[in-house]
Structure formats: C-alpha cells, structure tokens
Design a protein around this motif. Structure first.
Motif, mmCIF file in Angstrom:
data_model
loop_
_atom_site.group_PDB
_atom_site.id
_atom_site.type_symbol
_atom_site.label_atom_id
_atom_site.label_comp_id
_atom_site.label_asym_id
_atom_site.label_seq_id
_atom_site.Cartn_x
_atom_site.Cartn_y
_atom_site.Cartn_z
ATOM 1 N N GLY A 1 0.712 -1.469 -0.192
ATOM 2 C CA GLY A 1 0.116 0.291 -0.180
ATOM 3 C C GLY A 1 0.726 1.643 0.339
ATOM 4 O O GLY A 1 0.258 2.159 -0.103
ATOM 5 N N LYS A 2 2.329 0.994 0.272
ATOM 6 C CA LYS A 2 2.993 1.959 -0.186
ATOM 7 C C LYS A 2 3.593 2.979 -1.051
ATOM 8 O O LYS A 2 3.471 2.473 -2.971
ATOM 9 C CB LYS A 2 4.736 1.854 0.424
ATOM 10 C CG LYS A 2 4.870 2.890 0.749
ATOM 11 C CD LYS A 2 5.993 2.840 1.897
ATOM 12 C CE LYS A 2 7.216 3.199 2.196
ATOM 13 N NZ LYS A 2 8.876 4.339 1.620
ATOM 14 N N PRO A 3 2.501 4.372 -1.233
ATOM 15 C CA PRO A 3 2.864 4.764 -2.720
ATOM 16 C C PRO A 3 4.465 4.827 -2.862
ATOM 17 O O PRO A 3 5.275 4.825 -3.383
ATOM 18 C CB PRO A 3 2.716 6.851 -2.588
ATOM 19 C CG PRO A 3 2.714 6.520 -1.144
ATOM 20 C CD PRO A 3 2.637 5.210 -0.069
ATOM 21 N N LEU A 4 4.664 4.725 -5.115
ATOM 22 C CA LEU A 4 5.694 4.070 -5.718
ATOM 23 C C LEU A 4 5.557 6.029 -6.529
ATOM 24 O O LEU A 4 4.832 6.357 -7.337
ATOM 25 C CB LEU A 4 5.162 3.392 -6.228
ATOM 26 C CG LEU A 4 5.760 2.469 -5.529
ATOM 27 C CD1 LEU A 4 5.458 1.066 -6.263
ATOM 28 C CD2 LEU A 4 6.890 1.770 -5.075
ATOM 29 N N ASN A 5 6.819 6.207 -6.103
ATOM 30 C CA ASN A 5 7.387 8.075 -7.355
ATOM 31 C C ASN A 5 7.665 6.987 -8.810
ATOM 32 O O ASN A 5 7.509 5.760 -9.326
ATOM 33 C CB ASN A 5 8.507 8.716 -7.129
ATOM 34 C CG ASN A 5 7.756 9.383 -5.104
ATOM 35 O OD1 ASN A 5 7.079 9.842 -5.781
ATOM 36 N ND2 ASN A 5 9.241 9.093 -4.275
#
Ligand SMILES: NC(=O)c1ccc[n+]([C@@H]2O[C@H](COP(=O)([O-])OP(=O)(O)OC[C@H]3O[C@@H](n4cnc5c(N)ncnc54)[C@H](O)[C@@H]3O)[C@@H](O)[C@H]2O)c1
Ligand SMILES: [Zn+2]
Ligand SMILES: [Zn+2]
Length: 369
Positions: A129-133
C-alpha cells in the motif's frame, strides 16, 4: 479496476533495481492507462538509481515507452482504447509561458511534478500500500502505467511500438539537439562527444541536417564502430589522446561549428566548448550531477562569439516532432532498428541496467508480453 503490474523499481540508491508486482490505479480525469509494449533503458534511468538525478526512492523507472491505451479517464476526448501512444517525459500543459511560446520542453508543470503525475498525486502503490514515485510523470518500465494526457503523444497505428518507444527519449533528445536546438546547417563541421543512445542520435541528427564532417568521440571502440554506422565521418577514441581538444582542432582544421556533449560531465562540456571555432555553438545534452561544474575561458565567448547552451529533450515539441521522427524513419532517413542492440524481458531488467553500466548497448529495450 486497479491493475496488477510488474514494474522496475529503484528502492534504494546505489542498489540494483528490483522487479516487483505493483498496483496501478485506473485513470482519473484527463488521464489514460497504457499497456506498455516496450520501454528503452536510458542512462537517465541509471542516473536515478545512483543519485546523479535526485529522484526520491522508491521510484518506478522508465521514460522511453510505447504502448496501447487500455482505459481512458473522465474528460478525455482525444484518446480512445486501442490508440497507440508514446510517453513524453516532459509534460505539456499548454498554458504556461513556455508552452505558449512553443517551448513545451521547458513546461513549468513538468518541473513542478518531477516524480508524480502533473497534479502532484500518484496512481502507483506497492502491494503493502506504500505509494511509488514515477520517473518524470512516466514510470513506464512497467506492464501498465497511468499517465496524464499531457505526458502522452498519439502515434500512427502502423508504427512498430518497440521502435516508437525510442523516440520517447534517446532519438528525440539526440536528433532534436542537432536539428532543433543547434539548428545544424548543411555543410557544417560537427563533433559529438559520447556515442551512447543519445550521442548516436545526435550523430544521425547532424547527418540528416547535412553536416559535412561529423567527428564522433568516445572511450569505447565498439561505440565508435556504431557511430560510423549512424553517419560519423571521423572517429576518435579519447582514451588514446593526451589533448583531445588539440587533436580535434587539428582534425577539423580550426574547430567545429557545432559540438555536442552527450556524456553528462562538466569536463566534457568544457571539451565541447573548447573545440569550437569562431561563431561556434556547444550544446550540453548530458545530465551531470548537481554538484558538477564546468569552466570555460570567459573572453573566448566575447572575442569568438561562441555559444554554450543546453538541450532538454532535443528542444522537442513532442506532438509535432514525434510524427516528424516517424516520417524520417519511414523515409529511411532515420535509423531506429539499428539502435536496438538487445531486448530484455522485464524480469531481466537488472541485467539491462548492468549492461547500460558496462556500455554494452546502443540501446537496450525491455519488451513486454
Ligand atoms: N538532455 C536530455 O533531455 C537528456 C535525455 C536523455 C538522456 N540524457 C543524458 O544524456 C547522457 C547520455 O545518455 P545515454 O543514454 O546516451 O548514455 P549511454 O551510457 O548510452 O552513453 C554514454 C556514452 O558516453 C561514453 N563516454 C563515457 N565517458 C566518456 C568520456 N570521458 N569521453 C567520451 N565518451 C565517454 C560511453 O562510452 C557511452 O558510449 C546521460 O547523461 C543522460 O542522462 C539527457
Ligand atoms: Zn532518457
Ligand atoms: Zn506548460
């Protein structure tokens, strides 16, 4: 529906890239989801993994991709499912002073949102669930990617997508540096430092423009061999030279009208400037580290009316210039097939980056199933 996708991610600076399953959100207003067919590996992707280009990890790499639109967001009227597109790592807002004056490569929107979509948000997360640039609004080293239409250019369906991908960075950057930024004219004397994916295209740009002399400089004989294939009339291995500026000044009988730095080092920018004759123009195409400096003899600018300038994305107007590149390819004036030294499956991405580091390819291209 959220789409599962394998993607190439830089998790940590100076560590090998990882290939992982990620989640890509469907397109919002003004966006499209693309199923990628191919994505070239550019030195700038490598520079993102070693901190030369400071993109905060975790970041999905890739900015030289082509594929098919599989979903369109609200308000999108110019794109349909099935359209073929190439990514543009500069975003084209159409409204800022640069877009309004025909210089979308300098668009303010692209500068503001370097590792997100133009509105500053992301459509990409890892499985925890961690955002990825994403690299420059793209992040197209991925089976699927959601991009804003300001970062997308529609192309002719007949154009093979693996070749089209290369136009999204290396080809446009190199050819554009010669024909758009420098405006090389017929009969010019030109020198290109660095014969990788970008430099080989600067060479073919000079060739297309009708340069009479194209001197290719590199530290690798294999690259110089390729340079000849792309139109170099002379090649010099700078490893064997004590004073490369002197050697080239002699070879060109007084210096170059145009010189291109396609390596990414201030030292080479100084060499490109150093080989100019009076009235000459040196164009820095390589992306140097932020602390890297260059130095030139100030008075020579005045007395010799010399120019030292930069070129970003070949000063491209992508919606006009991508079709122009495709037209040149079809007319057998632009080499694309010869640029692809090797293709990789996405799982082989770490090898593709190792090969880029070792300088093995003109271009390595990741091809998706
Ligand atoms: N301006 C832009 O918009 C833009 C776009 C894409 C890439 N770039 C930059 O352009 C540069 C080149 O990218 P690329 O994908 O062609 O990289 P590449 O690694 O394929 O090519 C670099 C070439 O430089 C050669 N080289 C290395 N040291 C040298 C030296 N001291 N003298 C002469 N040649 C030397 C290498 O042998 C290689 O052939 C990178 O800095 C990249 O970040 C800029
Ligand atoms: Zn690039
Ligand atoms: Zn703009």
């Amino acid at each position: 529906m959220e789409q599962k996708s394998k993607a190439v991610v830089c998790r940590e600076i100076n560590q090998p890239v990882t290939v992982e399953e990620i989640l890509v959100e469907p397109p919002r207003r003004g966006e499209v989801m693309i199923k990628l067919a191919a994505c070239g590996v550019c030195h700038s992707d490598l520079s993102a993994t070693n901190g030369t280009i400071p993109f905060p990890p975790p970041v999905i790499l890739g900015h030289e991709g082509a594929g098919t639109v599989v979903a369109v967001g609200e308000g999108v009227v110019d794109y349909r499912v099935g359209d073929h597109v190439v990514s543009s790592f500069v975003s084209m807002c159409g409204k800022c002073r640069y877009c309004q004056t025909g210089r979308p490569q300098l668009c303010d929107q692209a500068a503001k949102a370097a590792t997100t979509l133009p509105d500053g948000t992301l459509r990409t997360r890892d499985l925890s669930g961690k955002p990825l640039n994403v690299f420059s609004g793209c992040g197209v080293m991925s089976e699927y990617a959601t991009l804003h239409i300001d970062n997308v250019v529609k192309i002719d369906q007949q154009m093979p997508l693996d070749k089209a991908a290369l136009i999204g960075c290396g080809v446009m950057t190199g050819v554009g540096a010669a024909v758009n930024t420098a405006k090389v004219d017929a009969g010019s004397i030109t020198v290109v430092f660095g014969c990788g994916g970008v430099g080989l295209n600067a060479i073919q740009g000079c060739h297309i423009a009708g340069a009479r002399m194209i001197v290719a400089v590199d530290t690798s004989d294999a690259k110089l061999q390729m340079a000849r294939q792309f139109g170099a009339t002379h090649v010099v291995n700078s490893k064997n030279e004590e004073n490369i500026v002197k050697t080239i000044t002699k070879l060109t009988e007084g210096g170059a009208d145009f010189a291109f730095e396609c390596v990414g080092l201030g030292e080479i920018a100084a060499q490109a400037y150093g080989v100019l004759r009076k009235g000459g123009k040196a164009v820095v195409v390589g992306v140097a580290g932020l602390k890297d400096m260059t130095s030139i003899r100030t008075a020579s600018l005045t007395f010799g009316e010399k120019t030292l300038t930069g070129s970003y994305f070949g000063s491209a107007r992508p919606r006009e210039d991508f079709p122009r590149m495709i037209g040149l390819y079809r007319a057998h004036r632009l080499k694309l097939d010869e640029l692809i030294t090797r293709t990789y499956k996405i799982d082989e991405a770490p090898q593709a980056f190792a090969d880029m580091t070792a300088g093995r390819n003109a271009r390595g291209v990741i091809v998706f199933d």
